[in-house]
Design a protein around this motif. Structure first.
Motif, short mmCIF file in Angstrom:
data_model
loop_
_atom_site.label_atom_id
_atom_site.label_comp_id
_atom_site.label_asym_id
_atom_site.label_seq_id
_atom_site.Cartn_x
_atom_site.Cartn_y
_atom_site.Cartn_z
N SER A 1 0.81 -1.21 0.00
CA SER A 1 0.00 0.00 0.00
C SER A 1 0.85 1.27 0.00
O SER A 1 0.34 2.36 -0.23
CB SER A 1 -0.93 0.01 1.22
N ARG A 2 2.15 1.11 0.25
CA ARG A 2 3.06 2.25 0.25
C ARG A 2 4.05 2.19 -0.92
O ARG A 2 4.91 3.06 -1.04
CB ARG A 2 3.83 2.29 1.57
N CYS B 1 -10.66 7.22 1.94
CA CYS B 1 -9.93 6.19 2.69
C CYS B 1 -8.56 6.66 3.16
O CYS B 1 -7.88 5.96 3.92
CB CYS B 1 -9.78 4.92 1.85
N GLU B 2 -8.13 7.84 2.72
CA GLU B 2 -6.88 8.40 3.24
C GLU B 2 -7.14 8.98 4.64
O GLU B 2 -8.17 9.63 4.85
CB GLU B 2 -6.36 9.51 2.33
N THR B 3 -6.26 8.83 5.59
CA THR B 3 -5.05 8.05 5.54
C THR B 3 -5.29 6.72 6.26
O THR B 3 -5.48 6.69 7.46
CB THR B 3 -3.91 8.77 6.24
N CYS B 4 -5.26 5.61 5.51
CA CYS B 4 -5.41 4.32 6.16
C CYS B 4 -4.05 3.84 6.63
O CYS B 4 -3.02 4.37 6.21
CB CYS B 4 -6.05 3.30 5.22
N LEU B 5 -4.05 2.86 7.49
CA LEU B 5 -2.79 2.33 8.02
C LEU B 5 -2.56 0.89 7.60
O LEU B 5 -1.72 0.20 8.17
CB LEU B 5 -2.78 2.44 9.56
N PRO C 1 -2.93 0.86 -4.98
CA PRO C 1 -3.20 2.02 -4.12
C PRO C 1 -3.41 3.29 -4.93
O PRO C 1 -2.46 3.90 -5.42
CB PRO C 1 -1.94 2.10 -3.24
N GLU C 2 -4.67 3.68 -5.08
CA GLU C 2 -5.00 4.84 -5.89
C GLU C 2 -4.49 6.14 -5.27
O GLU C 2 -4.29 7.13 -5.98
CB GLU C 2 -6.51 4.91 -6.11
N CYS C 3 -4.27 6.14 -3.98
CA CYS C 3 -3.74 7.34 -3.32
C CYS C 3 -2.34 7.68 -3.85
O CYS C 3 -1.93 8.84 -3.83
CB CYS C 3 -3.71 7.16 -1.80
N LYS D 1 -9.35 -1.32 -1.02
CA LYS D 1 -10.41 -0.70 -1.81
C LYS D 1 -10.16 -0.79 -3.32
O LYS D 1 -11.10 -0.77 -4.11
CB LYS D 1 -10.57 0.76 -1.42
N PHE D 2 -8.89 -0.82 -3.71
CA PHE D 2 -8.56 -0.79 -5.13
C PHE D 2 -7.53 -1.88 -5.45
O PHE D 2 -6.79 -2.31 -4.57
CB PHE D 2 -7.97 0.59 -5.51
#
Length: 331
Positions: free
Chosen positions: A177-178, A295-299, A309-311, A305-306
């Protein structure tokens, strides 16, 4: 409270966290200037001890050799046989680290109330919310001493070669996710290559090499782009990070290393909370976040969700490149 002669500190288990904990070691030294301060570090990131604040001796904990709770207890017992401690500061939140602390025989064992481990600690405290991790560590000392403590800077000490006019790019992270998605990384590096003249150096651990190689091989223009993934050990990486002018990176351990060495660090945030885990020294760090998704900021370590990571996928490449150019032009 500050009469302890022998102090043992169990350092965190992750690269970035261990970098951030250097401020805690400084703070302990300031509060106990006459004490002998020893450190426990996890094998694999123990190379940082050579660049850490001054300490008396250290112990290297190998999880492969000392497995499970029994291994943690055995390691603590072996330390107890070598030296008697007045104070043990337990920075990891894990139950096993508290077992080790208890087994060390230290008169006072200090840590946060996590994982139902308070009965193993002589002094346990509630962790404050919404503060930076560096300040979380120092606040443990503050709650124990009941003294208002200034948080020191985060620094790694080393002799570095003259800084090169180069940009380190790290697209990796332990958590998916990062980590920059491959297509996003390819597009971003292509844009960066078109916009700056500086050498671009890609980095990555041996296990990240395949991912970085795939991105590098797909680049449109590889001129003055060096792929160092899997080609440097951690000590060599430290020198590389400290001798470059800028690092563009995901939220990861190397970001904290670069920041602690004085390299301007631009961090792309997806999952994670930059108020808690961004590089601590603000004078040479910048963060970029999309800030458009609910959904920001998830840990979470994996995006739920995607597919990707769309963020991170939706971050503006123009904004990122302009930030890099701004730092180049205004070091």
């Amino acid at each position: 409270m500050n009469q302890a002669q022998n102090i043992l500190i169990r350092l965190p288990n992750w690269l970035g966290d261990m970098v951030m904990a250097s401020a805690f070691v400084k703070a302990v030294k300031e509060q106990y200037p006459n004490a002998s301060i020893d450190l426990i570090a996890k094998k694999g990131i123990d190379f940082l001890l050579d660049h850490y604040p001054a300490h008396s001796q250290h112990f290297i904990f190998n999880k492969e050799t000392y497995k499970g709770l029994g291994g943690a207890r055995k390691f603590g017992k072996e330390i107890a046989a070598q030296k008697k401690y007045d104070l043990f500061f337990c920075l990891p939140d894990s139950f096993s680290s508290a077992v080790m602390a208890k087994a060390s025989g230290a008169k006072k064992v200090v840590g946060y109330k996590k994982e139902l481990r308070s009965f193993l600690l002589t002094h346990s405290y509630q962790k404050k919310k919404n503060i930076h991790r560096v300040e979380e560590y120092v606040d443990l000392l503050q709650q124990f001493t009941q003294i208002n403590i200034h948080t020191p800077s985060v620094e790694l000490n080393t002799i570095l070669p003259e800084r090169k006019n180069s940009v380190i790019v790290n697209i990796n992270s332990e958590a998916s996710s990062r980590r920059l998605p491959a297509e996003k990384a390819i597009s971003l590096i292509n844009s960066l290559r078109k916009s700056i003249e500086q050498e671009i150096i890609l980095i990555g651990s041996p296990k990240e090499k395949e991912f970085v190689d795939s991105v590098y091989n797909a680049l449109t223009d590889k001129l003055h782009i060096t792929n160092n993934a899997g080609k440097t050990n951690l000590t060599e990486l430290l020198i590389l990070l400290g001798s470059s002018s800028i690092m563009l990176t995901t939220d990861s351990g190397p970001a904290h290393v670069a920041n602690a060495l004085g390299t301007h660090t631009i961090v792309l945030f997806g999952a994670g909370n930059e108020n808690n885990t961004a590089p601590y020294n603000k004078i040479n760090s910048s963060t970029i976040r999309l800030g458009q998704l609910p959904c920001e900021t998830c840990l979470k370590n994996v995006c739920r969700k995607f597919p990707q990571p769309e963020c991170l996928n939706r971050l503006s490449e123009t904004m990122i490149v302009e930030k890099v150019k701004s730092v180049i032009n205004n070091p």
